[in-house]
Enzyme design. Structure first.
Site, mmCIF file in Angstrom:
data_model
loop_
_atom_site.group_PDB
_atom_site.id
_atom_site.type_symbol
_atom_site.label_atom_id
_atom_site.label_comp_id
_atom_site.label_asym_id
_atom_site.label_seq_id
_atom_site.Cartn_x
_atom_site.Cartn_y
_atom_site.Cartn_z
ATOM 1 N N ASN A 49 0.753 -1.066 0.092
ATOM 2 C CA ASN A 49 -0.091 0.070 0.008
ATOM 3 C C ASN A 49 0.972 1.169 -0.091
ATOM 4 O OD1 ASN A 49 0.738 -0.404 2.825
ATOM 5 N ND2 ASN A 49 -0.654 0.772 3.556
ATOM 6 N N HIS A 50 0.413 2.556 -0.287
ATOM 7 C CA HIS A 50 1.101 3.571 -0.474
ATOM 8 C C HIS A 50 0.367 4.734 0.141
ATOM 9 C CE1 HIS A 50 4.094 5.745 -2.338
ATOM 10 N NE2 HIS A 50 3.743 6.010 -3.408
#
Length: 244
Positions: A49-50
């Protein structure tokens, strides 16, 4: 004649990680959970995820193996671009089909290396509500296992997309069980890529839930609309089949 992929450089990424870890840990802590879930050898894809600016560097430096991460090509302008190339990161044109980036990643995998992908495409809430098909496509092309990674702590709630972790805080990288798929010969149908993308997102969501339970940290929430990168809507999959 097909042009050979541009092989990313290795020496700084692979040889400079101990020094980089030492310097980073002088500012904030980094904890790696279940790093043993990353296969110790052979090609592998890490799908994370970011949420913040530091996600890519921390994934490359603190993962059990050096990671060549797909990085938006806008980051490769000026001196930072030379540094990123020296560190072995892979530029990606997010607005067009970037066959060169795909070939480079496949080359890394075939040579037994690790590729990092952020399926959300841009920094944001990190809840995987946006999800591109690139990681699933690479998995089908290469047959490499995909390891979900949940990153927590690189951005404070209400913080900017370019913020770094506060001094003295701890960032967590939580690794899930590998998703192992059969390599698919060309042509790979859109429906196949869609199905694998949905499966990968579910695995990543499960790992994210395990990470928040383990660390006690929550996602930082969304960024303000004026702090979001342009990001093409093409290539996204719904959270569930039939969802808008």
């Amino acid at each position: 004649m097909t042009q050979a992929p541009a092989r990313p450089r290795r020496w700084l990424l692979h040889g400079g990680r101990p020094t980089s870890r030492f310097l980073i840990r002088r500012g904030f802590g980094v904890r790696v959970h279940h790093g043993e879930r990353v296969p110790p050898r052979g090609g592998v894809i890490l799908a994370a995820n970011h949420i913040g600016f530091a996600d890519g560097p921390l994934l490359a430096i603190f993962s059990p193996r050096p990671v060549h991460a797909l990085t938006k090509q806008e980051m490769f302008a000026g001196p930072l671009g030379a540094f990123l190339r020296t560190c072995g990161q892979v530029p990606l044109d997010r607005f067009h089909v970037d066959r060169g980036a795909v070939r480079t990643c496949v080359d890394v995998i075939e040579r037994g290396g690790a590729v990092g992908v952020f399926p959300e495409g841009r920094r944001g809430p990190g809840d995987l509500s946006r999800f591109h098909r690139g990681a699933a496509y690479l998995a089908l092309v290469s047959g490499a296992p995909v390891v979900p990674v949940a990153i927590l702590g690189t951005r404070e709630p209400g913080g900017s997309s370019r913020d770094l972790p506060r001094r003295g805080t701890t960032v967590h990288l939580h690794y899930g069980e590998p998703l192992r798929l059969q390599q698919q010969a060309w042509p790979r149908r859109r429906e196949q890529v869609e199905e694998v993308s949905l499966l990968l997102r579910r695995r990543m969501l499960d790992n994210l839930a395990a990470a928040t339970a383990t660390t006690g940290l929550e996602l930082p929430g969304p960024l303000p609309p004026d702090d979001l990168d342009d990001d093409p809507y093409t290539g996204l999959v719904p959270l569930e089949p039939g969802a808008p």
